[in-house]
Design a protein around this motif. Structure first.
Motif, mmCIF file in Angstrom:
data_model
loop_
_atom_site.group_PDB
_atom_site.id
_atom_site.type_symbol
_atom_site.label_atom_id
_atom_site.label_comp_id
_atom_site.label_asym_id
_atom_site.label_seq_id
_atom_site.Cartn_x
_atom_site.Cartn_y
_atom_site.Cartn_z
ATOM 1 N N GLU A 187 -10.143 13.038 -4.308
ATOM 2 C CA GLU A 187 -10.486 12.487 -3.682
ATOM 3 C C GLU A 187 -9.185 12.408 -1.629
ATOM 4 O O GLU A 187 -10.026 12.084 -1.222
ATOM 5 N N ASN A 228 -1.329 11.486 -10.488
ATOM 6 C CA ASN A 228 -2.534 11.331 -10.135
ATOM 7 C C ASN A 228 -3.301 12.638 -10.792
ATOM 8 O O ASN A 228 -2.768 12.830 -10.844
ATOM 9 N N GLU A 239 1.131 -0.995 -0.111
ATOM 10 C CA GLU A 239 -0.240 -0.036 -0.273
ATOM 11 C C GLU A 239 0.943 1.152 0.165
ATOM 12 O O GLU A 239 1.864 1.309 0.868
ATOM 13 N N LYS A 291 -8.945 11.708 -8.180
ATOM 14 C CA LYS A 291 -7.928 11.078 -7.234
ATOM 15 C C LYS A 291 -7.510 12.332 -6.739
ATOM 16 O O LYS A 291 -7.369 12.069 -5.355
ATOM 17 N N ASN A 296 -3.103 3.617 -1.369
ATOM 18 C CA ASN A 296 -3.911 2.939 -2.360
ATOM 19 C C ASN A 296 -2.843 0.908 -2.929
ATOM 20 O O ASN A 296 -1.263 1.453 -1.917
ATOM 21 N N ARG A 326 -0.973 6.969 0.234
ATOM 22 C CA ARG A 326 -1.961 7.466 -0.244
ATOM 23 C C ARG A 326 -3.121 7.510 0.091
ATOM 24 O O ARG A 326 -4.516 6.288 0.641
ATOM 25 N N VAL A 354 -1.196 -0.880 -4.736
ATOM 26 C CA VAL A 354 -0.148 -0.803 -5.612
ATOM 27 C C VAL A 354 0.125 -1.880 -6.095
ATOM 28 O O VAL A 354 0.307 -2.540 -7.106
#
Length: 288
Positions: free
Chosen positions: A160, A153, A99, A157, A104, A102, A106
């Protein structure tokens, strides 16, 4: 046959892209306890995870260990390791996830499996099986790829992240009047990596806040404040002193602006979004 070959090539192509993108990350941060565990380093799974990452070329660090200077200055150089448990009644099944800063995912391995009856042996075997995907990456850190960490990004994103960037604070000193010029950001790059998201907060006073039915706290240090969401061990933004004791430079993973305290103890954060429009957020001081 041609169709099958084409699908295989597409899969391999996607895999190679994932492998290349991982080369921009220098560190893997391994927690002392995974969500699947009932105790620290249960089955020695965390220690084995660190060992396997190091075996396959990564620089692995336990989460509570002292962080290298470059990781302190740019936390996005590191990935957080997670182990997901998909076990059934007779088969132990583990998935390793990476992770980014951010939040996410990956990279995710295949489901490593084991039919061993002994819990420790089963977890070790399943973890090693999952790590075969990481071995196949042939990972090698490439500093030239680091710049992509702050430029990948897209607009959605960014929006977000804006919603997630909530920082709450209470002033430790008396409010002072600040000019409108001091409260209005003049510039804010759409992507700005936090300069130092790991400000030492040892023995610092903890302050609590609320916003949108969520709880937050900040910790004061010699250089300003570190922002935390309740339940998180890592800050997501910092307030750096800017001369006046009541005015600060606001820095998060993707934003830079200004922050100041109101007389009632609330914190105001102002920055420019990706469309160069001013955003103002007010965070209410909590009595808890």
């Amino acid at each position: 046959m041609k169709k099958t070959a084409f699908i295989l090539l597409m899969i391999l192509g996607t895999f190679n892209i994932s492998a290349q993108e991982l080369n921009q990350y220098k560190y893997v941060i391994v927690p002392e306890e995974f969500e699947l565990s009932k105790e620290v380093n249960q089955f020695q799974l965390n220690a084995l995870t660190k060992f396997l990452f190091e075996k396959f070329g990564f620089e692995a660090i336990m989460k509570r260990d002292e962080k290298p200077l470059d990781l302190q200055e740019n936390y996005c150089l590191g990935l957080s390791a997670k182990v997901k448990d998909n076990s059934g009644l007779f088969v132990t099944k583990l998935v390793v996830q990476l992770e980014d800063c951010r939040g996410n995912i990956v990279f995710e391995t295949k489901e490593g499996r084991s039919r061993e009856k002994d819990y420790k042996k089963a977890h070790h075997e399943a973890l090693r099986d999952a790590f075969s995907d990481i071995e196949d990456l042939n990972y090698q850190y490439d500093p030239a790829e680091v710049s992509t960490l702050s430029t990948t990004n897209n607009k959605s994103k960014t929006e977000e992240v804006e919603q997630a960037e909530i920082a709450e604070a209470v002033p430790a000193t008396e409010q002072r009047e600040t000019s409108n010029e001091a409260k209005t950001p003049t510039s804010a790059p759409p992507e700005l990596v936090v300069e130092n998201p790991m400000i030492s907060s040892a023995s610092a006073k903890e302050l609590s806040f609320e916003k949108d039915a969520k709880s937050y706290f900040l910790e004061k240090s010699e250089t300003g404040y570190s922002f935390f969401q309740k339940g998180s061990e890592e800050p997501f933004a910092v307030l750096a002193k800017s001369g006046d004791e009541n005015s600060f430079i606001y820095k998060s993973l993707t934003r830079q602006g200004v922050a100041y305290f109101e007389e009632n103890g609330n914190l105001v954060v102002e920055y420019l979004n990706s469309e160069n429009k001013s955003v103002k957020q007010v965070y209410k001081a909590s009595s808890n």
